[in-house]
Design a protein around this motif. Structure first.
Motif, PDB file in Angstrom:
ATOM      1  N   ARG A   1      -3.133   3.749  -2.275  1.00 18.23           N
ATOM      2  CA  ARG A   1      -3.494   2.796  -3.329  1.00 18.23           C
ATOM      3  C   ARG A   1      -2.570   1.581  -3.275  1.00 18.23           C
ATOM      4  O   ARG A   1      -1.345   1.729  -3.186  1.00 18.23           O
TER       5      ARG A   1
ATOM      6  N   TYR B   1      -4.160  -6.041  -5.330  1.00 20.49           N
ATOM      7  CA  TYR B   1      -3.889  -6.429  -3.937  1.00 20.49           C
ATOM      8  C   TYR B   1      -4.122  -7.915  -3.719  1.00 20.49           C
ATOM      9  O   TYR B   1      -4.705  -8.610  -4.546  1.00 20.49           O
TER      10      TYR B   1
ATOM     11  N   ALA C   1      -0.535  -1.740  -4.731  1.00 15.26           N
ATOM     12  CA  ALA C   1       0.087  -2.229  -5.956  1.00 15.26           C
ATOM     13  C   ALA C   1       0.896  -3.470  -5.615  1.00 15.26           C
ATOM     14  O   ALA C   1       1.119  -3.792  -4.447  1.00 15.26           O
TER      15      ALA C   1
ATOM     16  N   TYR D   1      -5.633  -0.792  -9.546  1.00 17.53           N
ATOM     17  CA  TYR D   1      -5.114  -1.167  -8.226  1.00 17.53           C
ATOM     18  C   TYR D   1      -4.892  -2.667  -8.246  1.00 17.53           C
ATOM     19  O   TYR D   1      -5.398  -3.386  -9.122  1.00 17.53           O
TER      20      TYR D   1
ATOM     21  N   ASP E   1       0.852  -1.181   0.000  1.00 16.73           N
ATOM     22  CA  ASP E   1       0.000   0.000   0.000  1.00 16.73           C
ATOM     23  C   ASP E   1       0.888   1.231   0.000  1.00 16.73           C
ATOM     24  O   ASP E   1       1.736   1.396   0.889  1.00 16.73           O
TER      25      ASP E   1
END
Length: 339
Positions: free
Chosen positions: A71, A108, A73, A106, A66
């Motif tokens: 955001r 995650y 990545a 994004y 983060d």
């Protein structure tokens, strides 16, 4: 040699610590605490919920980072011992199959697994909402993004390490556009990693067992053993102070992984240490990866802690499987093929 056979190549150099004296759990934490903490690179604030694999005699991984703008990545990390990690400050540069840039909005909660001739990464991406993306790499330097696996909304995609009956198999957790107060584990199959179908429901939330009564989701890539596919998963409950994520495990049938053979009644690991109970999101134990050595039966389980840290825990395959069997409780549909 352990009685329970793990299918895979020897990995004698995985991280390992023996169980503490007097411990009563088949899973125990790394004694030095988390491996990666706050602000690990100039552009990243927190790294957690990440996946590691053996690579070139050492270890590599895809890490959720983060950034300071909030955001998330995906970043590459490398390690000689699986404990001390060097993370790249720049996010992965994805390209499509024609070599054109294909950057996610994004990204995650990745999972990584080696299948046949490449490492495959599944992560949660933005496709009009949270959905599952798929990519591959051979060297952890060049990353090719493939077709998305799902439409919105879906999370916690985990690919099996080999084809089953000629098909690729993935576990997913359909969800919604929020933090989802529901969620069961489903299975989908594909002949080519593009077209997905033959969907089956695998596991449901366990209402009588409060630690997994809100939602569940697959964690590390399934481990093939002589007793079935060992799946580490997270279960969530919601006391008055918010969601709590804990870790459990299940054994699935080798040739029909939509069928649950055994499933832990009680959690294996729950937020307890300060780095699990206190952080950006408190009370989270979120398994995402494991390393295992077939010759010794040792497992190193990587998990995100409090959406802030990367941590590791350990288990012995014989003890873990025996515990799962002795403390199993299925719910409706677990032992059946639900379609």
């Amino acid at each position: 040699m352990p009685a329970v056979k793990i299918v895979g190549d020897p990995l004698p150099n995985i991280p390992w610590q023996p169980a503490p004296e007097g411990g009563d759990s088949p899973v125990w934490r790394h004694r030095a605490g988390p491996l990666i903490g706050w602000n690990p690179t100039p552009s990243t604030a927190r790294v957690f919920n990440s996946a590691v694999v053996a690579h070139d005699g050492a270890f590599a991984g895809v890490f959720r980072a983060d950034h300071r703008d909030g955001r998330p990545a995906l970043h590459v990390g490398r390690s000689a011992d699986g404990l001390s990690w060097e993370l790249e400050d720049e996010p992965i540069r994805w390209v499509d199959e024609d070599g054109r840039p294909y950057k996610p909005t994004y990204a995650y909660d990745p999972r990584v697994v080696f299948v046949e001739d490449a490492y495959y990464i599944i992560w949660c991406t933005d496709f009009g909402g949270a959905s599952l993306a798929l990519g591959r790499t051979h060297d952890f330097r060049t990353f090719v993004r493939l077709e998305n696996i799902t439409t919105p909304y879906n999370r916690n995609g985990v690919l099996f390490p080999r084809r089953i009956n000629g098909r690729y198999v993935v576990l997913t957790r359909p969800s919604d556009n929020t933090h989802t107060r529901f969620g069961d584990i489903y299975l989908s199959q594909s002949p080519d990693l593009v077209h997905w179908g033959r969907h089956r429901k695998v596991m449901s939330v366990n209402d009588p067992r409060w630690w997994q009564c809100v939602k569940i989701g697959a964690g590390a890539a399934p481990i093939e053993t002589s007793e079935g596919w060992l799946v580490l998963y997270h279960g969530v409950n919601e006391p008055c102070n918010g969601l709590v994520y804990s870790m459990g495990a299940a054994l699935l049938d080798l040739e029909n992984p939509a069928k649950v053979l055994y499933r832990t009644r009680d959690y294996l690991l729950t937020p307890q240490e300060p780095y699990e109970t206190t952080g950006f999101v408190p009370n989270v134990v979120f398994p995402c990866a494991s390393l295992q050595d077939p010759e010794t039966g040792r497992l190193a389980i990587y998990y995100g802690a409090a959406d802030t840290y990367v941590a590791v825990a350990y288990a012995q395959i014989d003890d873990l499987v025996a515990h799962i069997k002795a403390n199993s409780e299925l719910v409706d549909g677990d032992g059946e093929v639900v379609r």
